[in-house]
Motif scaffolding. Structure first.
Motif, PDB file in Angstrom:
ATOM      1  N   SER A   1       0.827  -1.212   0.000  1.00 28.51           N
ATOM      2  CA  SER A   1       0.000   0.000   0.000  1.00 28.51           C
ATOM      3  C   SER A   1       0.860   1.260   0.000  1.00 28.51           C
ATOM      4  CB  SER A   1      -0.919  -0.003   1.211  1.00 28.51           C
ATOM      5  OG  SER A   1      -0.174   0.018   2.417  1.00 28.51           O
ATOM      6  N   SER A   2       2.024   1.227   0.658  1.00 30.73           N
ATOM      7  CA  SER A   2       2.916   2.394   0.674  1.00 30.73           C
ATOM      8  C   SER A   2       3.508   2.653  -0.707  1.00 30.73           C
ATOM      9  CB  SER A   2       4.031   2.178   1.702  1.00 30.73           C
ATOM     10  OG  SER A   2       3.501   1.997   2.998  1.00 30.73           O
ATOM     11  N   THR A   3       3.922   1.591  -1.410  1.00 35.07           N
ATOM     12  CA  THR A   3       4.473   1.793  -2.760  1.00 35.07           C
ATOM     13  C   THR A   3       3.400   2.292  -3.730  1.00 35.07           C
ATOM     14  OG1 THR A   3       4.056  -0.560  -3.203  1.00 35.07           O
ATOM     15  CG2 THR A   3       6.263   0.060  -2.501  1.00 35.07           C
ATOM     16  N   ASN A   4       2.187   1.782  -3.602  1.00 34.33           N
ATOM     17  CA  ASN A   4       1.109   2.273  -4.471  1.00 34.33           C
ATOM     18  C   ASN A   4       0.807   3.739  -4.190  1.00 34.33           C
ATOM     19  OD1 ASN A   4       0.909  -0.248  -5.617  1.00 34.33           O
ATOM     20  ND2 ASN A   4      -0.774  -0.911  -4.305  1.00 34.33           N
ATOM     21  N   ALA A   5       0.862   4.117  -2.897  1.00 35.41           N
ATOM     22  CA  ALA A   5       0.631   5.521  -2.562  1.00 35.41           C
ATOM     23  C   ALA A   5       1.746   6.409  -3.106  1.00 35.41           C
ATOM     24  CB  ALA A   5       0.513   5.673  -1.046  1.00 35.41           C
ATOM     25  N   GLU A   6       2.994   5.952  -3.033  1.00 37.19           N
ATOM     26  CA  GLU A   6       4.108   6.729  -3.588  1.00 37.19           C
ATOM     27  C   GLU A   6       4.015   6.832  -5.110  1.00 37.19           C
ATOM     28  OE1 GLU A   6       6.587   8.387  -2.248  1.00 37.19           O
ATOM     29  OE2 GLU A   6       6.043   7.966  -0.161  1.00 37.19           O
ATOM     30  N   ALA A   7       3.534   5.741  -5.766  1.00 41.64           N
ATOM     31  CA  ALA A   7       3.432   5.764  -7.235  1.00 41.64           C
ATOM     32  C   ALA A   7       2.340   6.698  -7.731  1.00 41.64           C
ATOM     33  CB  ALA A   7       3.167   4.343  -7.746  1.00 41.64           C
ATOM     34  N   GLU A   8       1.348   7.007  -6.889  1.00 34.06           N
ATOM     35  CA  GLU A   8       0.264   7.888  -7.299  1.00 34.06           C
ATOM     36  C   GLU A   8       0.534   9.350  -6.989  1.00 34.06           C
ATOM     37  OE1 GLU A   8      -3.129   6.343  -5.342  1.00 34.06           O
ATOM     38  OE2 GLU A   8      -3.318   4.577  -6.656  1.00 34.06           O
ATOM     39  N   LYS A   9       1.689   9.662  -6.386  1.00 35.76           N
ATOM     40  CA  LYS A   9       2.018  11.048  -6.073  1.00 35.76           C
ATOM     41  C   LYS A   9       2.476  11.787  -7.319  1.00 35.76           C
ATOM     42  CE  LYS A   9       3.360  10.448  -1.212  1.00 35.76           C
ATOM     43  NZ  LYS A   9       4.481  10.579  -0.231  1.00 35.76           N
ATOM     44  N   GLU A  10       2.392  13.098  -7.240  1.00 35.86           N
ATOM     45  CA  GLU A  10       2.882  13.974  -8.313  1.00 35.86           C
ATOM     46  C   GLU A  10       3.852  14.977  -7.717  1.00 35.86           C
ATOM     47  OE1 GLU A  10       2.591  13.894 -11.440  1.00 35.86           O
ATOM     48  OE2 GLU A  10       1.006  12.406 -11.747  1.00 35.86           O
ATOM     49  N   PRO A  11       5.112  14.999  -8.111  1.00 35.03           N
ATOM     50  CA  PRO A  11       5.754  14.042  -9.019  1.00 35.03           C
ATOM     51  C   PRO A  11       6.136  12.758  -8.280  1.00 35.03           C
ATOM     52  CG  PRO A  11       7.341  15.669  -8.307  1.00 35.03           C
ATOM     53  CD  PRO A  11       6.028  16.067  -7.682  1.00 35.03           C
ATOM     54  N   VAL A  12       6.389  11.728  -9.089  1.00 37.08           N
ATOM     55  CA  VAL A  12       6.757  10.432  -8.524  1.00 37.08           C
ATOM     56  C   VAL A  12       8.228  10.452  -8.124  1.00 37.08           C
ATOM     57  CG1 VAL A  12       6.890   7.962  -8.934  1.00 37.08           C
ATOM     58  CG2 VAL A  12       5.034   9.285  -9.942  1.00 37.08           C
ATOM     59  N   VAL A  13       8.506  10.010  -6.905  1.00 32.70           N
ATOM     60  CA  VAL A  13       9.878   9.912  -6.409  1.00 32.70           C
ATOM     61  C   VAL A  13      10.270   8.431  -6.471  1.00 32.70           C
ATOM     62  CG1 VAL A  13      11.440  10.394  -4.506  1.00 32.70           C
ATOM     63  CG2 VAL A  13       9.458  11.877  -4.895  1.00 32.70           C
ATOM     64  N   TYR A  14      10.984   8.072  -7.514  1.00 29.80           N
ATOM     65  CA  TYR A  14      11.318   6.655  -7.726  1.00 29.80           C
ATOM     66  C   TYR A  14      12.224   6.077  -6.641  1.00 29.80           C
ATOM     67  CZ  TYR A  14       9.334   7.601 -12.321  1.00 29.80           C
ATOM     68  OH  TYR A  14       8.493   7.964 -13.329  1.00 29.80           O
ATOM     69  N   PRO A  15      13.210   6.818  -6.103  1.00 29.80           N
ATOM     70  CA  PRO A  15      14.026   6.237  -5.022  1.00 29.80           C
ATOM     71  C   PRO A  15      13.210   5.843  -3.790  1.00 29.80           C
ATOM     72  CG  PRO A  15      15.148   8.110  -5.982  1.00 29.80           C
ATOM     73  CD  PRO A  15      13.779   8.091  -6.568  1.00 29.80           C
ATOM     74  N   SER A  16      12.162   6.603  -3.488  1.00 36.61           N
ATOM     75  CA  SER A  16      11.323   6.251  -2.333  1.00 36.61           C
ATOM     76  C   SER A  16      10.604   4.930  -2.578  1.00 36.61           C
ATOM     77  CB  SER A  16      10.313   7.364  -2.067  1.00 36.61           C
ATOM     78  OG  SER A  16      10.962   8.584  -1.777  1.00 36.61           O
ATOM     79  N   ILE A  17      10.114   4.737  -3.805  1.00 38.73           N
ATOM     80  CA  ILE A  17       9.439   3.474  -4.141  1.00 38.73           C
ATOM     81  C   ILE A  17      10.418   2.317  -4.047  1.00 38.73           C
ATOM     82  CG2 ILE A  17       8.226   2.230  -5.965  1.00 38.73           C
ATOM     83  CD1 ILE A  17       7.161   4.875  -6.969  1.00 38.73           C
ATOM     84  N   LEU A  18      11.618   2.496  -4.589  1.00 36.14           N
ATOM     85  CA  LEU A  18      12.611   1.426  -4.559  1.00 36.14           C
ATOM     86  C   LEU A  18      13.062   1.110  -3.136  1.00 36.14           C
ATOM     87  CD1 LEU A  18      14.778   2.389  -7.665  1.00 36.14           C
ATOM     88  CD2 LEU A  18      13.267   0.403  -7.443  1.00 36.14           C
ATOM     89  N   SER A  19      13.129   2.125  -2.278  1.00 35.06           N
ATOM     90  CA  SER A  19      13.533   1.888  -0.897  1.00 35.06           C
ATOM     91  C   SER A  19      12.527   0.991  -0.188  1.00 35.06           C
ATOM     92  CB  SER A  19      13.657   3.232  -0.163  1.00 35.06           C
ATOM     93  OG  SER A  19      13.944   3.030   1.199  1.00 35.06           O
ATOM     94  N   ILE A  20      11.235   1.240  -0.399  1.00 35.49           N
ATOM     95  CA  ILE A  20      10.213   0.398   0.226  1.00 35.49           C
ATOM     96  C   ILE A  20      10.258  -1.014  -0.358  1.00 35.49           C
ATOM     97  CG2 ILE A  20       7.745   0.138   0.638  1.00 35.49           C
ATOM     98  CD1 ILE A  20       7.503   3.183   0.415  1.00 35.49           C
ATOM     99  N   ILE A  21      10.440  -1.117  -1.679  1.00 34.51           N
ATOM    100  CA  ILE A  21      10.487  -2.444  -2.323  1.00 34.51           C
ATOM    101  C   ILE A  21      11.676  -3.242  -1.819  1.00 34.51           C
ATOM    102  CG2 ILE A  21      10.835  -3.609  -4.532  1.00 34.51           C
ATOM    103  CD1 ILE A  21       9.205  -1.408  -5.841  1.00 34.51           C
ATOM    104  N   HIS A  22      12.830  -2.611  -1.731  1.00 32.15           N
ATOM    105  CA  HIS A  22      14.008  -3.316  -1.218  1.00 32.15           C
ATOM    106  C   HIS A  22      13.812  -3.719   0.238  1.00 32.15           C
ATOM    107  CE1 HIS A  22      16.772  -1.348  -4.472  1.00 32.15           C
ATOM    108  NE2 HIS A  22      15.884  -2.196  -4.964  1.00 32.15           N
ATOM    109  N   GLY A  23      13.119  -2.882   1.033  1.00 32.58           N
ATOM    110  CA  GLY A  23      12.826  -3.252   2.411  1.00 32.58           C
ATOM    111  C   GLY A  23      11.960  -4.504   2.492  1.00 32.58           C
TER     112      GLY A  23
END
Length: 782
Positions: A609-631
């Motif tokens: 749910s956190s990665t989906n919320a980050e992906a729907e933000k404007e603008p998208v911060v890809y490092p934040s998404i990758l940090s959650i995925i790697h976690g």
């Protein structure tokens, strides 16, 4: 006593029974009733006598003549049907077959079912020959000596045939029982779990002679098979009927089984009850209890309480329980506590053994310090200690999860220098590593090496192949066929895990992982205070930069803390803060399966749910998404959860829905570069997401690349993958693009047919690998 009405009347059965009790000596198991001073059996002995009647054998609870001692004579004949069930003929009085009738030939009560009647008659026919017809002792001893020689040569089938023919050859029953016990122990050492219960059932036809050691072999076979319900029913039956007297080994097996099927609290209550009843629970039984509790709980404090309770009940003279505490302290990341237990062990006069060093060795292995592992092994070897096969296999298993096949084979050759290595489990680890690497030649080579070393594939070997077939999406009918073929070939090569794999393959459970609810799941003030306290400790540790301290705070309370959104959020944040290059990551899940499953679902669901919320933000911060995925990947890796790319697939799918195919490709590309992406590769869901991104971009070369990866990975395209290709044909305005997609659809269909054919070939290879080459001679290890 009932007096006859006339002098010409025959005495009644009650009168005859009373006279016999006066003439023949009474055993110590007889007590007098309160009303009429008639002799009767105690309740337990009466149950044993009824058990002997039902199974066509002599009961040890009946009144039998003695041979000058307190033990009933094993050569007494069956009881006459006209006589009381509480008496039997003396061995000094000769009896003939005309006057003696077996229990099975007695008149059957009308209330007995036809099945029970047939069973009793068959049992009576088996017991018709009395025990006095046995051959002399010297011939029986010679027969047993030859049986042991055949067993020592590893000719188990020949030995089993000798065993089942022993009673027909009139071998003394004591030697038959000893032979059956030795045969069961040999089969258990080879993990042939089907043989021991059948042999024990054959021995139990003569319950007077069944020994505790034979019962232990049968129970041990149930543990090998992981058939815990049957274990408990067998244990309760024989202990309640008092057919055998349980010893310390019986209770040790019972404790191990109890900790498999029940919780830690129930095990503690049973242990205290056994202590109160003065049951024969030795140090090995306490060690089994402590090790089982370690596998159930995640609280070091509770385990320390159990350890202190054991010290008050029995002095610890062996290092087994100290080793358990040392391993647990090291797993919690507390080397100071581990050193404290080492010092306490030495202070109590207990000498550390190889398992003590192995506990520290596994810490180095988890950290990836294999050079240090080799050096420590050399040091232990110089001290004259020998690592157990189980310890060496655990090191090999950890190495297989971290290194490539070439380095794994070199490490295998290094471990071959140790005594007792390799074993069947060692070869199973190598087979699994080659299956994961899709190396069919390597799989065949290691199966051949296993047989060349004198080992045969076991149920664990079949489960390795069977799980690989399930992960390859083999059709249900083919899974049934493989299971039934191996089952009919040798029932010892399937167990409860095999059935579970088949069940999950035929009736898969597809559930959507959901994050925990926003509100705290608190029902009482006490649980609310516990959740708040743990959250404060974790938050304070994270603010200080002590990520491991935050994880340890959660782990110590993970067996009872409420699973709230606040706690789960802090735990997910801690895993995201761990560097991606770190390998030695703490474990936080409790050993309780149900609770660990809930925490795992909550953490993964929250991260999705956190990665989906980050992906729907404007603008998208890809490092934040990758940090959650790697976690999420670090959480799965640390807690021995199968690596799944579900979180990265959902994040990429969310970006595609927001018309950001390039961002989705960036996420998928970065994940593929990590050690988790290199280890597992893309599944059909990930390839579907990649094909969607390329279809949205109109990139025919990208879609072709995805189809090529699908063919190389022998992945079966599902309906969703084919549907997206058909949608691309309908929505595209370019003729060249449509023709290219049509060719790719044809290629996918041909690949699917080829995969079905190869799956049947793989199933045939599995059956060939499980087929026993030489069923007469096997390697029997002491």
């Amino acid at each position: 006593m009932i007096r006859p009405r006339t002098g010409f009347s025959a005495p009644s059965q009650t009168t005859l029974r009373y006279l016999r009790q006066l003439v023949f000596p009474l055993s110590t198991n007889i007590e007098y009733g309160f009303s009429n001073q008639c002799c009767r059996l105690r309740a337990a002995d009466q149950q044993r006598f009824q058990y002997g009647q039902r199974h066509g054998g002599n009961s040890r609870g009946g009144c039998k003549p003695h041979n000058g001692g307190g033990k009933p004579s094993p050569t007494s004949t069956s009881t006459s049907t006209s006589a009381s069930t509480f008496t039997s003929a003396s061995t000094a009085i000769p009896t003939t077959t005309e006057t003696t009738t077996s229990v099975g030939e007695a008149a059957v009560s009308p209330t007995i079912s036809p099945q029970e009647e047939a069973y009793m008659l068959a049992a009576g026919q088996r017991r018709k020959r009395t025990l006095r017809d046995r051959i002399p002792f010297q011939e029986c001893h010679e027969w047993y000596r030859q049986f042991r020689f055949i067993l020592h040569r590893g000719q188990l089938n020949h030995a089993k045939q000798w065993f089942y023919e022993a009673r027909e050859q009139k071998i003394d029953e004591n030697f038959v029982q000893w032979a059956g016990r030795d045969l069961m122990e040999s089969y258990n050492r080879l993990s042939k779990h089907v043989e021991a219960p059948a042999i024990f059932a054959h021995l139990a036809l003569f319950p007077d002679f069944v020994g505790t050691r034979s019962l232990n072999c049968c129970l041990d076979a149930y543990l090998i098979r992981k058939n815990y319900p049957l274990f408990m029913s067998t244990f309760k039956h024989y202990t309640r009927m008092e057919i055998v007297q349980p010893d310390h080994k019986t209770y040790e097996l019972f404790i191990r089984c109890l900790l498999k099927v029940g919780g830690a609290e129930k095990a503690r209550d049973v242990m205290k009850l056994l202590e109160e009843q003065r049951k024969p629970v030795t140090s090995s039984g306490f060690a089994a209890f402590l090790g089982g509790v370690k596998g159930k709980n995640a609280s070091l404090q509770e385990l320390e309480g159990d350890f202190q309770w054991i010290k008050t009940r029995k002095p610890i003279s062996a290092p087994a329980m100290y080793n358990i505490m040392i391993e647990e302290a090291l797993e919690f990341g507390k080397p100071a506590i581990a050193k404290h237990y080492v010092d306490a062990m030495i202070a109590d006069g207990v000498k550390p053994n190889e398992k003590t060093f192995a506990a520290f060795l596994r810490v180095q292995a988890r950290a990836g310090d294999w050079a240090g592992v080799r050096k420590a092994m050399q040091t232990v070897r110089e001290k004259g200690m020998v690592f157990s096969t189980r310890t060496l296999n655990s090191l090999l298993d950890q190495y297989a999860d971290m290194q490539e096949l070439e380095g794994l084979e070199n490490f295998f050759d290094l471990l071959c220098q140790e005594e007792g290595f390799p074993s069947t489990g060692s070869y199973n680890i190598m087979i699994r590593a080659n299956l994961v690497a899709v190396n069919e030649a390597g799989v065949n080579r290691w199966v051949a090496n296993m047989r060349k070393s004198g080992f045969e594939p076991t149920a664990a070997t079949f489960n390795t192949f069977f799980h690989d077939l399930r992960c390859s999406k083999v059709p249900r009918a083919l899974m049934f066929r493989v299971y039934n073929s191996v089952f009919n070939m040798d029932r010892n090569k399937v167990d409860e895990i095999s059935r579970d794999i088949l069940y999950r393959s035929v009736w898969p459970v597809e559930r959507e992982i959901k994050p925990p609810q926003p509100q705290n799941m608190v029902t009482t003030p006490e649980t609310g205070q516990t959740s708040t306290r743990v959250a404060k400790e974790m938050d304070a540790a994270l603010k200080r930069g002590n990520v491991r301290g935050a994880m340890n705070a959660f782990r110590e309370a993970s067996s009872y803390v409420p699973i709230t959104r606040e706690v789960i959020q802090l735990l997910a944040r801690a895993y995201a803060l761990i560097p991606d290059t770190q390998i030695d990551i703490p474990i936080v899940l409790p050993r309780s399966h149900d609770r660990a499953f809930k925490i795992k679902e909550a953490v993964i669901g929250f991260m999705i749910s956190s990665t989906n919320a980050e992906a729907e933000k404007e603008p998208v911060v890809y490092p934040s998404i990758l940090s959650i995925i790697h976690g999420a990947y670090k959480f799965m890796e640390a807690n021995d959860i199968s690596i799944s790319h579900n979180i990265s697939n959902q994040a990429a799918a969310t970006l595609i829905n927001r018309q950001d195919p390039i961002g989705s490709l960036h996420i998928m590309n970065e994940v593929s570069k990590t050690r988790w992406g290199r280890r597992t590769g893309w599944d059909i869901a990930g390839l579907t997401v990649l094909s969607r991104a390329y279809l949205v971009m109109g990139d025919l070369r990208g879609v072709t690349w995805v189809v090529d990866r699908l063919v190389e990975g022998r992945i079966v395209p599902d309906d969703k993958f084919m549907e997206y290709l058909r949608r691309g044909i309908k929505s595209s305005g370019s003729r060249e693009f449509r023709e290219g997609l049509e060719k790719l659809i044809i290629k996918c269909k041909e690949h699917k047919e080829h995969v079905w054919t190869s799956m049947h070939q793989r199933a045939t290879k599995v059956l060939d690998a499980m087929h026993q080459r030489d069923s007469n001679v096997v390697k029997v290890t002491k």
